[in-house]
Design an enzyme around this catalytic site. Structure first.
Site, short mmCIF file in Angstrom:
data_model
loop_
_atom_site.label_atom_id
_atom_site.label_comp_id
_atom_site.label_asym_id
_atom_site.label_seq_id
_atom_site.Cartn_x
_atom_site.Cartn_y
_atom_site.Cartn_z
N SER A 192 0.81 -1.23 0.00
CA SER A 192 0.00 0.00 0.00
C SER A 192 0.84 1.28 0.00
O SER A 192 0.38 2.32 -0.46
CB SER A 192 -0.93 0.00 1.23
OG SER A 192 -0.13 -0.04 2.41
N THR A 193 2.09 1.22 0.49
CA THR A 193 2.91 2.45 0.50
C THR A 193 3.44 2.73 -0.90
O THR A 193 3.27 3.84 -1.42
CB THR A 193 4.07 2.31 1.50
OG1 THR A 193 3.55 1.90 2.77
CG2 THR A 193 4.82 3.63 1.64
N ASP A 199 10.27 0.60 -2.64
CA ASP A 199 9.35 -0.37 -2.07
C ASP A 199 9.11 -0.06 -0.59
O ASP A 199 9.89 0.67 0.03
CB ASP A 199 9.93 -1.79 -2.21
CG ASP A 199 8.85 -2.87 -2.09
OD1 ASP A 199 9.18 -4.05 -2.27
OD2 ASP A 199 7.67 -2.50 -1.81
N GLY A 200 8.03 -0.62 -0.09
CA GLY A 200 7.74 -0.46 1.33
C GLY A 200 8.47 -1.52 2.14
O GLY A 200 9.29 -2.26 1.61
N LYS A 207 10.24 -7.87 4.97
CA LYS A 207 9.29 -7.55 3.90
C LYS A 207 8.53 -8.81 3.56
O LYS A 207 8.88 -9.91 4.00
CB LYS A 207 10.05 -7.07 2.66
CG LYS A 207 10.58 -5.65 2.81
CD LYS A 207 11.34 -5.19 1.59
CE LYS A 207 10.53 -5.33 0.34
NZ LYS A 207 9.16 -4.74 0.47
N GLU A 259 10.29 -9.39 -5.10
CA GLU A 259 10.87 -8.16 -4.54
C GLU A 259 12.37 -8.34 -4.31
O GLU A 259 13.18 -7.51 -4.70
CB GLU A 259 10.19 -7.81 -3.21
CG GLU A 259 8.79 -7.29 -3.37
CD GLU A 259 8.07 -7.14 -2.05
OE1 GLU A 259 8.54 -7.69 -1.04
OE2 GLU A 259 7.05 -6.45 -2.02
O1 DER Z 1 5.06 -7.24 1.32
C1 DER Z 1 5.89 -6.36 1.11
O2 DER Z 1 7.11 -6.56 1.01
C2 DER Z 1 5.41 -4.94 1.15
O3 DER Z 1 6.31 -4.08 0.53
C3 DER Z 1 5.29 -4.61 2.63
O4 DER Z 1 6.54 -4.87 3.17
C4 DER Z 1 4.88 -3.19 2.90
O5 DER Z 1 3.52 -3.16 2.67
P1 DER Z 1 2.70 -1.85 3.07
O6 DER Z 1 3.38 -0.72 2.34
O7 DER Z 1 1.33 -2.13 2.56
O8 DER Z 1 2.78 -1.71 4.57
#
Ligand code: DER
Length: 234
Positions: free
Chosen positions: A30-31, A85-86, A98, A107
């Site tokens: 989501s980020t 990436d988040g 992650k 990823e």
């Molecule tokens: O699953 C993942 O690796 C996503 O990047 C997660 O680490 C972060 O997800 P979010 O941004 O929805 O918190």
């Protein structure tokens, strides 16, 4: 500010690292969704051009297609300029957990091929040590005898009070990754200590495909807080 507003602030800050002509790794969750939206918007406005995206999940792939972001893959572009990436957890050394959205394998492949890896989080993701949030550290495993693999994983970290559980969907069916594998979520009660040793021990298990600890991979972590943004560089 809501958590989603903080995520958007971090995401937009990360997109400032994007230059025309770059080959970009586009993460999942989501980020980073906000970052992909912003990249699409800048392309639309003509403020960015000649961008090629390499996505890390079907979800991000669909989002990028809908935004008109040109896409390719690692086979055609084995070296990328930048990935965004988040993360689920960030420790003080910029090590990450992650994969809670189930995309850790792609990823780790994409982000491992990038010259720079910018991680975007809201402050709730900061931990003193990996596993410290008490939330899952995901491990992608083959479906064949997954219970056997889960038990081996749990026994490996018995001293850290580890519990290993299969990641399931709403109606209780096993979650299946984009690669056709399962995810075993590991929960720790204590610091697992030497992360490199833990990583190697997990990867030695034949049924394990990959795990969600991203060690020494992030080059920059952008943290959005109520009081502003902090940027941590490796
Ligand atoms: O699953 C993942 O690796 C996503 O990047 C997660 O680490 C972060 O997800 P979010 O941004 O929805 O918190």
């Amino acid at each position: 500010l809501t958590q989603d507003e903080l995520k958007k602030i971090a995401a937009y800050k990360a997109v400032e690292h994007v230059e025309s002509g770059m080959i970009l790794g586009l993460g999942s969750g989501s980020t980073v969704k906000h970052a992909v939206d912003r990249i699409g918007e800048l392309l639309q406005l003509g403020k960015l051009h000649n961008i090629i995206g390499i996505t890390t999940s079907q979800n991000t792939h669909q989002q990028a297609v809908s935004l008109g972001i040109p896409l390719s893959d690692l086979d055609d572009h084995p070296v990328l300029d930048l990935a965004i990436d988040g993360a689920d957890e960030v420790d003080p050394h910029l090590n990450l957990v992650k994969g809670r959205c189930g995309s850790l394998l792609r990823e780790k492949m994409v982000e491992g091929a990038c010259k720079k890896f910018v991680v975007i989080v809201d402050e709730s993701k900061l931990v003193d040590y990996l596993g410290g949030s008490g939330l899952a550290m995901p491990v992608e495993v083959v479906p064949f005898c997954w219970k056997f693999t889960a038990k081996m994983l749990q026994d490996l970290f018995r001293n850290s009070g580890c519990v290993a559980k299969l990641k399931c969907g709403e109606s209780g069916e096993p979650f299946v990754t984009d690669n056709g594998n399962y995810i075993v979520d590991m929960y720790f009660k204590k610091d697992i200590g030497d992360l490199r040793a833990a990583s190697e021990a997990i990867l030695r298990l034949a049924g394990v495909v990959e795990h969600g600890m991203f060690l020494d991979m992030a080059t920059t972590v952008i943290v959005a807080r109520e009081l502003g943004i902090t940027v941590k560089n490796k």
